[in-house]
Design a protein around this motif. Structure first.
Motif, PDB file in Angstrom:
ATOM      1  N   TYR A  17       0.825  -1.209   0.000  1.00 40.21           N
ATOM      2  CA  TYR A  17       0.000   0.000   0.000  1.00 40.21           C
ATOM      3  C   TYR A  17       0.859   1.259   0.000  1.00 40.21           C
ATOM      4  O   TYR A  17       2.047   1.233   0.296  1.00 40.21           O
ATOM      5  CB  TYR A  17      -0.963   0.009   1.191  1.00 40.21           C
ATOM      6  CG  TYR A  17      -0.312   0.031   2.556  1.00 40.21           C
ATOM      7  CD1 TYR A  17       0.166   1.220   3.108  1.00 40.21           C
ATOM      8  CD2 TYR A  17      -0.218  -1.133   3.327  1.00 40.21           C
ATOM      9  CE1 TYR A  17       0.734   1.250   4.381  1.00 40.21           C
ATOM     10  CE2 TYR A  17       0.355  -1.111   4.592  1.00 40.21           C
ATOM     11  CZ  TYR A  17       0.829   0.085   5.110  1.00 40.21           C
ATOM     12  OH  TYR A  17       1.393   0.116   6.365  1.00 40.21           O
ATOM     13  N   VAL A  18       0.203   2.372  -0.356  1.00 42.46           N
ATOM     14  CA  VAL A  18       0.832   3.685  -0.348  1.00 42.46           C
ATOM     15  C   VAL A  18      -0.200   4.684   0.163  1.00 42.46           C
ATOM     16  O   VAL A  18      -1.409   4.472   0.004  1.00 42.46           O
ATOM     17  CB  VAL A  18       1.332   4.072  -1.765  1.00 42.46           C
ATOM     18  CG1 VAL A  18       0.156   4.214  -2.731  1.00 42.46           C
ATOM     19  CG2 VAL A  18       2.158   5.353  -1.738  1.00 42.46           C
ATOM     20  N   LEU A  52      -3.937   3.166   0.471  1.00 44.86           N
ATOM     21  CA  LEU A  52      -4.646   2.427  -0.571  1.00 44.86           C
ATOM     22  C   LEU A  52      -3.813   1.229  -0.995  1.00 44.86           C
ATOM     23  O   LEU A  52      -2.606   1.355  -1.214  1.00 44.86           O
ATOM     24  CB  LEU A  52      -4.912   3.305  -1.803  1.00 44.86           C
ATOM     25  CG  LEU A  52      -5.931   4.438  -1.673  1.00 44.86           C
ATOM     26  CD1 LEU A  52      -5.297   5.650  -1.014  1.00 44.86           C
ATOM     27  CD2 LEU A  52      -6.465   4.831  -3.054  1.00 44.86           C
ATOM     28  N   GLY A  53      -4.465   0.042  -1.099  1.00 44.72           N
ATOM     29  CA  GLY A  53      -3.774  -1.156  -1.547  1.00 44.72           C
ATOM     30  C   GLY A  53      -4.277  -2.412  -0.863  1.00 44.72           C
ATOM     31  O   GLY A  53      -5.440  -2.482  -0.446  1.00 44.72           O
ATOM     32  N   ARG A  54      -3.419  -3.395  -0.730  1.00 46.62           N
ATOM     33  CA  ARG A  54      -3.734  -4.670  -0.061  1.00 46.62           C
ATOM     34  C   ARG A  54      -3.358  -4.516   1.406  1.00 46.62           C
ATOM     35  O   ARG A  54      -2.181  -4.297   1.739  1.00 46.62           O
ATOM     36  CB  ARG A  54      -2.957  -5.813  -0.709  1.00 46.62           C
ATOM     37  CG  ARG A  54      -3.192  -7.189  -0.077  1.00 46.62           C
ATOM     38  CD  ARG A  54      -2.503  -8.266  -0.909  1.00 46.62           C
ATOM     39  NE  ARG A  54      -2.498  -9.560  -0.267  1.00 46.62           N
ATOM     40  CZ  ARG A  54      -3.473 -10.466  -0.345  1.00 46.62           C
ATOM     41  NH1 ARG A  54      -4.572 -10.187  -1.038  1.00 46.62           N
ATOM     42  NH2 ARG A  54      -3.370 -11.642   0.253  1.00 46.62           N
ATOM     43  N   GLN A  55      -4.349  -4.663   2.317  1.00 52.18           N
ATOM     44  CA  GLN A  55      -4.127  -4.278   3.702  1.00 52.18           C
ATOM     45  C   GLN A  55      -4.868  -5.191   4.671  1.00 52.18           C
ATOM     46  O   GLN A  55      -5.550  -6.134   4.270  1.00 52.18           O
ATOM     47  CB  GLN A  55      -4.570  -2.825   3.900  1.00 52.18           C
ATOM     48  CG  GLN A  55      -3.874  -1.848   2.947  1.00 52.18           C
ATOM     49  CD  GLN A  55      -4.310  -0.420   3.154  1.00 52.18           C
ATOM     50  OE1 GLN A  55      -3.940   0.228   4.136  1.00 52.18           O
ATOM     51  NE2 GLN A  55      -5.108   0.089   2.236  1.00 52.18           N
ATOM     52  N   TYR A  56      -4.738  -4.884   5.965  1.00 50.52           N
ATOM     53  CA  TYR A  56      -5.408  -5.627   7.029  1.00 50.52           C
ATOM     54  C   TYR A  56      -6.718  -4.928   7.389  1.00 50.52           C
ATOM     55  O   TYR A  56      -6.816  -3.700   7.343  1.00 50.52           O
ATOM     56  CB  TYR A  56      -4.538  -5.703   8.282  1.00 50.52           C
ATOM     57  CG  TYR A  56      -3.180  -6.343   8.091  1.00 50.52           C
ATOM     58  CD1 TYR A  56      -2.906  -7.144   6.991  1.00 50.52           C
ATOM     59  CD2 TYR A  56      -2.169  -6.159   9.022  1.00 50.52           C
ATOM     60  CE1 TYR A  56      -1.667  -7.739   6.818  1.00 50.52           C
ATOM     61  CE2 TYR A  56      -0.923  -6.754   8.863  1.00 50.52           C
ATOM     62  CZ  TYR A  56      -0.676  -7.542   7.760  1.00 50.52           C
ATOM     63  OH  TYR A  56       0.553  -8.123   7.601  1.00 50.52           O
ATOM     64  N   ASP A  57      -7.720  -5.720   7.809  1.00 47.54           N
ATOM     65  CA  ASP A  57      -8.987  -5.131   8.219  1.00 47.54           C
ATOM     66  C   ASP A  57      -8.919  -4.690   9.680  1.00 47.54           C
ATOM     67  O   ASP A  57      -7.946  -4.926  10.393  1.00 47.54           O
ATOM     68  CB  ASP A  57     -10.138  -6.118   8.001  1.00 47.54           C
ATOM     69  CG  ASP A  57     -10.023  -7.346   8.894  1.00 47.54           C
ATOM     70  OD1 ASP A  57     -10.232  -7.217  10.117  1.00 47.54           O
ATOM     71  OD2 ASP A  57      -9.723  -8.441   8.372  1.00 47.54           O
ATOM     72  N   THR A 115      -8.203  -1.879  -1.180  1.00 47.89           N
ATOM     73  CA  THR A 115      -8.716  -1.324   0.072  1.00 47.89           C
ATOM     74  C   THR A 115      -8.295   0.116   0.310  1.00 47.89           C
ATOM     75  O   THR A 115      -7.118   0.465   0.168  1.00 47.89           O
ATOM     76  CB  THR A 115      -8.239  -2.193   1.254  1.00 47.89           C
ATOM     77  OG1 THR A 115      -8.734  -3.520   1.077  1.00 47.89           O
ATOM     78  CG2 THR A 115      -8.731  -1.638   2.583  1.00 47.89           C
ATOM     79  N   ILE A 116      -9.277   0.916   0.697  1.00 43.55           N
ATOM     80  CA  ILE A 116      -9.039   2.278   1.188  1.00 43.55           C
ATOM     81  C   ILE A 116      -9.131   2.219   2.706  1.00 43.55           C
ATOM     82  O   ILE A 116     -10.129   1.746   3.248  1.00 43.55           O
ATOM     83  CB  ILE A 116     -10.093   3.260   0.649  1.00 43.55           C
ATOM     84  CG1 ILE A 116     -10.136   3.226  -0.878  1.00 43.55           C
ATOM     85  CG2 ILE A 116      -9.817   4.681   1.146  1.00 43.55           C
ATOM     86  CD1 ILE A 116     -11.373   3.887  -1.462  1.00 43.55           C
ATOM     87  N   LYS A 117      -8.097   2.693   3.383  1.00 46.48           N
ATOM     88  CA  LYS A 117      -8.030   2.539   4.831  1.00 46.48           C
ATOM     89  C   LYS A 117      -7.725   3.862   5.509  1.00 46.48           C
ATOM     90  O   LYS A 117      -6.860   4.627   5.060  1.00 46.48           O
ATOM     91  CB  LYS A 117      -6.937   1.523   5.191  1.00 46.48           C
ATOM     92  CG  LYS A 117      -6.816   1.208   6.676  1.00 46.48           C
ATOM     93  CD  LYS A 117      -5.818   0.070   6.877  1.00 46.48           C
ATOM     94  CE  LYS A 117      -5.749  -0.383   8.324  1.00 46.48           C
ATOM     95  NZ  LYS A 117      -4.863  -1.560   8.478  1.00 46.48           N
TER      96      LYS A 117
END
Length: 398
Positions: free
Chosen positions: A99-100, A111-116, A154-156
């Motif tokens: 993510y970045v 934004l990217g592949r992340q943890y919930d 994912t947007i975090k």
């Protein structure tokens, strides 16, 4: 000559300041050990495996100061298998995280592949995330406290720290044309960490979780296409006997909470989760189409720092399964113990033992009602209602 030297010194000082404003760090964990499983599909099994206490990985993380309190940041984290050198997470290059984003006094957006949020705020309070490894996680990691499933697209948002209080949430776009909610995932959570008290709550909601690209199948896992019938459900990564029969659900929902309190060298913790598989039969055929399966899980754990180098832990976990078609609800009793000895700040050796006992009935991946079998997380399920696993391992951080 003096002017040239002064100019050179000034340029050198400026370069030092510019370099200090951004940084990139290489980091990682190498975890490997020997396992014993008393019942792997009916047989004793001894093997070597990677990443039980913590997933083996290497990654890059970096920040850049943009001025005015604003920073850019990124993380690229790879998972791998120490025993054979293969990529983890189904062969993804950066399957753990990628993510970045931007960070300021108001929080961080990535934004990217992340943890919930369940993983972020509640997961660290279960024993599996501390000293028990993934074999000490809740049966089948049914509540994702141990981070078996990550979220793509994912947007975090993560808040700043307000005297120990943090909160955040995620939203993952499903990416399906004409179906905005297909494969979408969202979560919310909050945590409090101040002095001896740690608290966490989280909520996770995933649509069509077992479909291709869904939460259970979004990391290059075993299946690549949505199965048409329940008989092909076993092709999915959802092989745990604890909830393989519920993978056809339209919605997977987790509500979790936990807390821990430290007094001296001892810490006692509690976690609770409610798991719902809603509208069975939505993803593929199920004999219980439209029904909802609800499971509940509770854990009490304890750890004690005997010396600065020696940690011991123990935990008991109870899972009450879903009642489907007047079945006897499945129950899973699990106990685990662990010893972790630190040879240095970066290297430790450990021993973990886990025993699980199952009762009652549950739904199999093929849609039939069967006796509940033990299924310690991450291992081949037992052919009976009992299973014991032990591991001796070594972990090195860099």
């Amino acid at each position: 000559m003096k002017k040239s030297l002064l100019a050179l010194a000034a340029l050198g000082a400026f370069a030092g300041v510019a370099h200090a404003q951004s940084s990139v760090t290489l980091y990682g964990i190498v975890d490997v050990g020997i396992n014993m499983n008393t019942n792997a599909g009916g047989f004793h099994k001894y093997d070597m495996s990677s990443g039980v206490l913590q997933g083996s990985r290497f990654g890059l993380r970096g920040t850049e100061d943009l001025g005015g309190g604003l920073k850019a940041l990124f993380v690229l984290e790879n998972g791998f298998d120490v025993t054979n050198g293969k990529l983890g997470q189904g062969g993804l290059m950066f399957g753990r995280q990628a993510y970045v984003g931007l960070s300021s006094q108001f929080g961080t957006v990535t934004l990217g592949r992340q943890y919930d949020s369940v993983v972020d705020y509640v997961g660290p309070l279960e024993s599996g995330d501390q000293w028990g490894g993934y074999i000490g996680a809740h049966p089948g990691d049914l509540d994702n406290f141990n981070n078996s499933f990550r979220t793509n697209n994912t947007i975090k948002y993560t808040s700043a720290n307000y005297n120990g209080l943090t909160f955040g949430g995620t939203y993952s776009l499903g990416g399906q044309a004409g179906n905005f909610t297909g494969n979408q995932i969202w979560s919310l959570g909050a945590g409090y960490n101040n002095g001896p008290l740690v608290l966490g709550v989280g909520y996770l909601n995933a649509r069509t979780p077992a479909a291709s690209g869904g939460l259970f199948n979004n990391g290059g896992t075993i299946a690549t296409n949505t199965p048409a019938t329940a008989t092909t459900a076993a092709n999915f990564a959802i092989t745990s006997p604890v909830y393989a029969g519920f993978a056809s659900a339209n919605t997977y929902q987790v509500v979790g909470a936990g807390g821990a309190y430290t007094f001296g060298a001892a810490t006692i913790g509690l976690t609770y989760s409610n798991i719902r598989f809603g509208n069975l039969g939505k993803t593929f055929a199920s004999p219980f189409t439209g029904q909802t399966a609800t499971l509940n899980n509770g854990e009490i754990n304890f750890k004690y720092q005997l010396t600065p180098a020696l940690l011991v832990g123990a935990a008991y976990d109870y899972t009450r399964g879903a009642e489907i078609a007047n079945t006897s609800r499945a129950q899973y009793h699990q106990g685990s113990v662990g010893v972790d000895y630190f040879l240095s700040k970066r290297t430790d050796v450990y021993v973990i033992g886990v025993y699980q006992h199952a009762l009652g009935e549950t739904l199999s991946a093929t849609g039939s009602v069967v006796d509940a079998h033990a299924g310690i997380n991450g291992l081949t399920g037992s052919s009976t209602n009992n299973q014991f696993a032990a591991r001796v391992g070594i972990r090195h951080k860099f």
